[in-house]
Design an enzyme around this catalytic site. Structure first.
Site, PDB file in Angstrom:
ATOM      1  N   SER A 283      -8.584  -0.464   9.210  1.00 17.75           N
ATOM      2  CA  SER A 283      -9.066  -1.646   8.570  1.00 17.75           C
ATOM      3  C   SER A 283     -10.599  -1.896   8.919  1.00 17.75           C
ATOM      4  CB  SER A 283      -8.248  -2.790   8.680  1.00 17.75           C
ATOM      5  OG  SER A 283      -8.766  -3.998   8.706  1.00 17.75           O
TER       6      SER A 283
ATOM      7  N   ILE B 113       0.793  -1.268  -0.064  1.00 15.98           N
ATOM      8  CA  ILE B 113       0.010  -0.103  -0.050  1.00 15.98           C
ATOM      9  C   ILE B 113       0.976   1.057   0.123  1.00 15.98           C
ATOM     10  CG2 ILE B 113      -1.749   1.194   1.138  1.00 15.98           C
ATOM     11  CD1 ILE B 113      -2.817  -1.433   2.189  1.00 15.98           C
TER      12      ILE B 113
ATOM     13  N   LYS C  18      -5.107  -2.569  15.673  1.00 14.02           N
ATOM     14  CA  LYS C  18      -5.888  -1.423  14.562  1.00 14.02           C
ATOM     15  C   LYS C  18      -6.777  -0.633  15.547  1.00 14.02           C
ATOM     16  CE  LYS C  18      -3.567  -2.269  10.779  1.00 14.02           C
ATOM     17  NZ  LYS C  18      -2.776  -1.229  10.491  1.00 14.02           N
TER      18      LYS C  18
ATOM     19  N   SER D 259      11.123  -5.597   6.723  1.00 12.64           N
ATOM     20  CA  SER D 259      10.852  -6.620   7.406  1.00 12.64           C
ATOM     21  C   SER D 259      10.015  -7.642   6.680  1.00 12.64           C
ATOM     22  CB  SER D 259      10.222  -6.761   8.916  1.00 12.64           C
ATOM     23  OG  SER D 259       9.120  -6.083   8.914  1.00 12.64           O
ATOM     24  N   ASN D 260       9.004  -7.206   5.940  1.00 10.70           N
ATOM     25  CA  ASN D 260       8.140  -7.938   5.174  1.00 10.70           C
ATOM     26  C   ASN D 260       8.000  -7.666   3.869  1.00 10.70           C
ATOM     27  OD1 ASN D 260       6.050 -10.221   5.031  1.00 10.70           O
ATOM     28  ND2 ASN D 260       4.273  -8.395   5.254  1.00 10.70           N
TER      29      ASN D 260
ATOM     30  N   TYR E 102      -3.987  -9.113  15.912  1.00 16.77           N
ATOM     31  CA  TYR E 102      -3.766  -7.924  14.739  1.00 16.77           C
ATOM     32  C   TYR E 102      -4.761  -7.085  14.637  1.00 16.77           C
ATOM     33  CZ  TYR E 102      -4.233  -6.041  10.112  1.00 16.77           C
ATOM     34  OH  TYR E 102      -4.625  -5.117   9.031  1.00 16.77           O
TER      35      TYR E 102
ATOM     36  N   THR F 219     -11.653  -4.336   9.669  1.00 13.73           N
ATOM     37  CA  THR F 219     -11.703  -5.608  10.418  1.00 13.73           C
ATOM     38  C   THR F 219     -12.004  -4.973  11.888  1.00 13.73           C
ATOM     39  OG1 THR F 219     -10.208  -7.142  11.865  1.00 13.73           O
ATOM     40  CG2 THR F 219      -8.852  -5.094  11.193  1.00 13.73           C
TER      41      THR F 219
END
Ligand code: UDP
Length: 341
Positions: A128, A15, A157, A37-38, A153, A130
């Site tokens: 998010s 993103i 958020k 790291s990702n 996770y 979520t």
């Protein structure tokens, strides 16, 4: 007028890199930071190529490092921060909650502390959908109550939104916008940037494209007995370039002093639900490939159906999703094919 500078944390990621392109297109200067790291530097290289800019400052660092965060803010005059840098794997967050709470919350706190100290007022946080959990009513508006998070996770958020809201309220010298993303998909139309999942993808679209290219045997469609028109989950799949443009609108709203409250939340989605099978069918149509897929049991933790009411973002940010699922899937497919070359 002097150009404004935006710090993009996590700017080498999926993103962050797409947002960076749109910010440069809109005339902002950038400082990009990522701990890698990702992700690797593939998307950052793509960003430079797409924008024709070789001079974008890049810092490899983690915002968990208080001293490094402070140094970055003292050495750059930053007008706005977009804070993406965070761990994002739901499953891993259940296995290693402290890693997630530690990284995602500590980095936000450090960014807020340094921003305050250095007179950077504007903070944009990547949240998010979520946070809505399994909503009682769809589509969801920003007023739809948040549900208790089902993973560490997801909880980071929610807590991050609260940290931003409370800090804005208490300190007065910062203001914030949280963008609640629905399901970002696609890739840059140039095929120079896209998703680079490590290992087996969790997300639907990378799994589809990797199956079509032959990296995966077969796509499992998780669940066919949900109370939805075709029995599979409904989501709001939002094109990554559209999503990126919403950030430019939000940054502009902050920098141009157009906010109506010091803390604002916007849903970033299309407002149109699509099922897993809709994605499979649309992919076959745009790619001309036959996808190997099968029904599999439901995946634990999946919400049945969620999509956005994006009217607030449409109205206040002057932003609207423009790309179709077909556009996004074609871009994602071109990216996958490019990776295979
Ligand atoms: N999904 C699927 N097979 C996969 C990956 C995902 O059927 O290999 C479904 C998943 O059950 C959900 C939708 O695709 O209904 C989107 O999942 P994703 O993990 O991309 O995003 P989420 O909505 O879970 O954040």
């Amino acid at each position: 007028m002097q150009k404004k500078t935006v710090l993009v944390t996590g700017g080498a990621g999926f993103i962050g890199s797409h947002v960076s392109v749109e910010l440069i297109n809109a005339g902002y200067d950038l400082v990009v930071a990522d701990d890698l790291s990702n992700c690797d530097m593939t998307n950052f290289e793509g960003l430079k190529q797409i924008t024709g800019r070789d001079d974008i400052p890049f810092h490899q660092m983690t915002f968990c490092d208080e001293a490094a965060t402070e140094k970055l803010f003292s050495e750059n005059k930053i007008d706005a921060v977009i804070h993406f840098a965070a761990f994002k794997a739901v499953g891993e967050s259940c296995a290693e909650p402290l890693k997630y709470y530690g990284n995602n919350l500590k980095s936000l706190i450090n960014v807020l502390e340094s921003a305050r100290r250095h007179g950077c007022r504007n903070i944009l946080f990547s949240s998010s959908c979520t946070v809505y959990g399994e909503p009682e009513k769809t589509p969801v508006t920003e007023q739809t109550p948040r549900q208790p998070a089902t993973s560490p996770y997801g909880n980071t958020k929610q807590i991050s939104e609260d940290i931003l809201r409370d800090s804005v309220k208490a300190y007065g010298n910062i203001r914030g916008i949280a963008l609640r993303y629905f399901n970002p998909i696609g890739a840059h139309p140039t095929a120079l940037m896209g998703e680079l999942p490590r290992g087996v993808p969790n997300n639907l679209v990378p799994y589809i494209t990797q199956t079509a290219i032959g990296k995966r045997e077969c796509l499992s469609v998780f669940g066919n007995d949900y109370p939805t028109p075709d029995g599979t989950n409904l989501r709001d799949y939002i094109d990554i370039v559209d999503l990126a443009k919403a950030h430019v609108c939000a940054v502009r709203r902050m920098i141009d002093d157009k906010m109506e409250a010091d803390y604002e939340i916007f849903n970033v989605g299309t407002g149109k639900p699509a099922s897993v099978l809709d994605l499979v069918n649309a992919f076959e149509k745009v790619s001309g490939e036959k996808l190997n897929w099968k029904f599999a049991p439901r995946r634990a933790g999946d919400v049945i159906a969620i999509w956005a009411d994006p009217s607030l973002a449409n109205e206040k940010l002057g932003w609207k999703a423009g790309r179709t699922i077909e556009d996004s899937l074609l871009a994602a497919w071109n990216w996958e094919k490019k990776l295979a070359r």
